[in-house]
Write a protein that holds these residues in place. Structure first.
Motif, short mmCIF file in Angstrom:
data_model
loop_
_atom_site.label_atom_id
_atom_site.label_comp_id
_atom_site.label_asym_id
_atom_site.label_seq_id
_atom_site.Cartn_x
_atom_site.Cartn_y
_atom_site.Cartn_z
N CYS A 19 -22.20 -68.32 24.78
CA CYS A 19 -22.94 -68.53 23.54
C CYS A 19 -22.36 -67.59 22.49
CB CYS A 19 -24.43 -68.23 23.73
SG CYS A 19 -25.33 -69.49 24.66
N TRP A 20 -22.04 -68.14 21.34
CA TRP A 20 -21.42 -67.36 20.27
C TRP A 20 -22.24 -67.48 18.99
CZ3 TRP A 20 -17.16 -64.21 20.76
CH2 TRP A 20 -16.47 -64.31 21.98
N LEU A 21 -22.57 -66.32 18.42
CA LEU A 21 -23.32 -66.25 17.18
C LEU A 21 -22.36 -65.97 16.04
CD1 LEU A 21 -26.24 -66.23 15.98
CD2 LEU A 21 -26.14 -63.74 16.18
N GLY A 22 -22.35 -66.85 15.05
CA GLY A 22 -21.46 -66.69 13.90
C GLY A 22 -22.22 -66.33 12.64
N ARG A 23 -21.70 -65.35 11.92
CA ARG A 23 -22.29 -64.96 10.64
C ARG A 23 -21.33 -65.39 9.54
NH1 ARG A 23 -26.32 -61.29 9.34
NH2 ARG A 23 -26.34 -60.65 7.16
N ILE A 24 -21.83 -66.24 8.64
CA ILE A 24 -21.01 -66.80 7.58
C ILE A 24 -21.00 -65.86 6.38
CG2 ILE A 24 -20.70 -68.78 6.05
CD1 ILE A 24 -22.30 -70.42 8.12
N ASP A 25 -19.80 -65.56 5.89
CA ASP A 25 -19.67 -64.71 4.71
C ASP A 25 -20.21 -65.48 3.50
OD1 ASP A 25 -18.65 -63.42 2.36
OD2 ASP A 25 -17.14 -62.43 3.60
N TRP B 71 -17.66 -63.82 14.48
CA TRP B 71 -18.27 -64.31 15.71
C TRP B 71 -18.58 -63.16 16.67
CZ3 TRP B 71 -19.94 -69.18 16.10
CH2 TRP B 71 -19.38 -70.15 15.25
N THR B 72 -19.76 -63.21 17.28
CA THR B 72 -20.18 -62.23 18.28
C THR B 72 -20.72 -62.98 19.49
OG1 THR B 72 -20.82 -60.68 16.54
CG2 THR B 72 -21.65 -60.24 18.76
N ARG B 73 -20.24 -62.61 20.66
CA ARG B 73 -20.77 -63.26 21.86
C ARG B 73 -22.14 -62.66 22.19
NH1 ARG B 73 -17.80 -64.43 27.72
NH2 ARG B 73 -19.56 -65.59 28.61
N VAL B 74 -23.12 -63.52 22.46
CA VAL B 74 -24.46 -63.08 22.82
C VAL B 74 -24.75 -63.47 24.26
CG1 VAL B 74 -25.29 -63.25 20.44
CG2 VAL B 74 -25.56 -65.20 21.98
N THR B 75 -25.82 -62.90 24.81
CA THR B 75 -26.19 -63.18 26.19
C THR B 75 -26.44 -64.67 26.39
OG1 THR B 75 -27.25 -61.01 26.35
CG2 THR B 75 -27.87 -62.66 28.00
N SER B 76 -25.90 -65.21 27.47
CA SER B 76 -26.12 -66.63 27.78
C SER B 76 -27.59 -66.88 28.08
CB SER B 76 -25.27 -67.05 28.98
OG SER B 76 -23.89 -66.85 28.70
N HIS B 77 -28.03 -68.09 27.82
CA HIS B 77 -29.43 -68.42 28.10
C HIS B 77 -29.69 -68.45 29.61
CE1 HIS B 77 -28.39 -72.49 29.45
NE2 HIS B 77 -27.62 -72.62 28.37
N PRO B 78 -30.94 -68.29 30.04
CA PRO B 78 -31.26 -68.36 31.46
C PRO B 78 -30.91 -69.72 32.05
CG PRO B 78 -33.09 -67.44 30.21
CD PRO B 78 -32.11 -67.97 29.21
N GLY B 79 -30.60 -69.73 33.33
CA GLY B 79 -30.28 -70.99 34.00
C GLY B 79 -28.82 -71.37 33.85
N LEU B 80 -28.50 -72.57 34.32
CA LEU B 80 -27.13 -73.06 34.29
C LEU B 80 -26.75 -73.52 32.89
CD1 LEU B 80 -27.19 -75.16 37.60
CD2 LEU B 80 -26.14 -72.92 37.25
#
Length: 313
Positions: free
Chosen positions: A180-186, A195-204
């Motif tokens: 999962c990647w969170l992007g902040r638009i200038d 882009w910053t990688r964030v913790t994956s959601h629970p489950g598969l």
């Protein structure tokens, strides 16, 4: 115990539910474009393209339907001018128009071909205007992975899951992606995204979810944990089944929340209108192509621990 509705969970979203949800589609369809727009003060829900119940190349759709909220019917849209039935297209609403991008066709021999076409749909007179083609034809929106889902709000977007194409011994293998990647638009240079990688959601990881944004939460609806071809049969040869949990990423707390939701997969988007949040068609259990309209009213089940107790970057 009283039911905790989506309005309660997401009060800041200010979703006003009307008494009349959209009626069922005139025919079952999955992998269809879904969009909401307004014209002359009236609100419309659009369903376009997709795949019918037979789930073969013969069952691709080149037209669709439009529904005016508050009414009890869908009106047929004309066939797209190029006449090429397709699935996996994308749509975006700007002003009073729906813009339709790409997708792919399937030939009788099973060959899949992406299309470069871009159209603007005017729901008032149900007409299409062809615009400049996409320089590189696409379907499923991105090249690095496909079948992923993403939502955007306030200059931030979150893209999750999908399938990676891996090459092994001159052969391709499809592997689920849990990233999962969170992007902040200038805000001054919109083409610049950090882009910053964030913790994956629970489950598969999931394939072909729908995603939407409201307030400080990004919702991911449905999908399947087993990536599949357009007919719902997994790339591993087994039948794929839909997931039901709604995954909600809280941008303020930087954590995932889990809620109850409908078991459905093969989605392009959901409809967010004055009548609430609804899944339009899609694939249900046993790969059944559906014409049903499903309200998304998740009940909160649990929340993962805060990542840092501060706002996401």
């Amino acid at each position: 115990m009283p039911r905790l509705s989506l309005i309660t969970l997401l009060a800041a979203c200010e979703i006003a539910r009307a008494a009349s949800p959209p009626p069922p589609l005139p025919e079952p369809v999955t992998n269809n474009v879904v969009a909401v727009t307004e014209s002359a003060g009236r609100e419309y829900i659009v369903s376009l393209f997709g795949l019918g119940p037979g789930k073969t190349w013969r069952d691709l759709r080149s037209g669709g339907y439009v529904h005016q909220t508050g009414t009890d019917n869908w009106i047929a849209l004309p066939e797209i001018p190029d006449g090429r039935a397709r699935l996996a297209a994308a749509a975006a609403t700007v002003g009073n128009h729906v813009y339709i991008f790409g997708g792919y066709t399937i030939a009788a021999d099973g060959n899949e071909s992406s299309v470069p076409y871009v159209y603007r749909l005017d729901v008032a007179d149900r007409s299409y205007l062809r615009l400049a083609d996409i320089p590189t034809p696409v379907d499923n929106s991105l090249a690095r992975v496909f079948g992923h889902a993403g939502a955007i709000t306030g200059g931030r977007m979150l893209i999750c899951d999908g399938v990676q194409v891996l090459r092994e011994d001159s052969r391709h293998r499809y592997a689920p992606s849990s990233e999962c990647w969170l992007g902040r638009i200038d805000p001054t240079v919109p083409t610049e995204i950090t882009w910053t990688r964030v913790t994956s959601h629970p489950g598969l990881p999931r394939y072909r979810m729908a995603a939407l944004a409201h307030g400080d939460r990004l919702l991911f609806v449905g999908g399947s944990a087993n990536p599949y071809n357009y007919d719902g049969i997994g790339y591993d040869g087994t039948q794929s089944e839909p997931e039901s949990d709604v995954l909600m990423f809280d941008l303020r707390r930087v954590c995932w929340q889990i809620a109850d939701g409908p078991a459905v997969m093969d989605l392009r988007a959901v409809a967010v209108s004055s009548t609430g949040i609804h899944v339009i068609g899609g694939m249900r259990a046993a790969q059944e192509v559906s014409n049903t309209i499903i309200a998304v009213e998740p009940r909160l089940k649990r929340r993962t621990p805060d990542a840092a107790g501060e706002e996401a970057p």
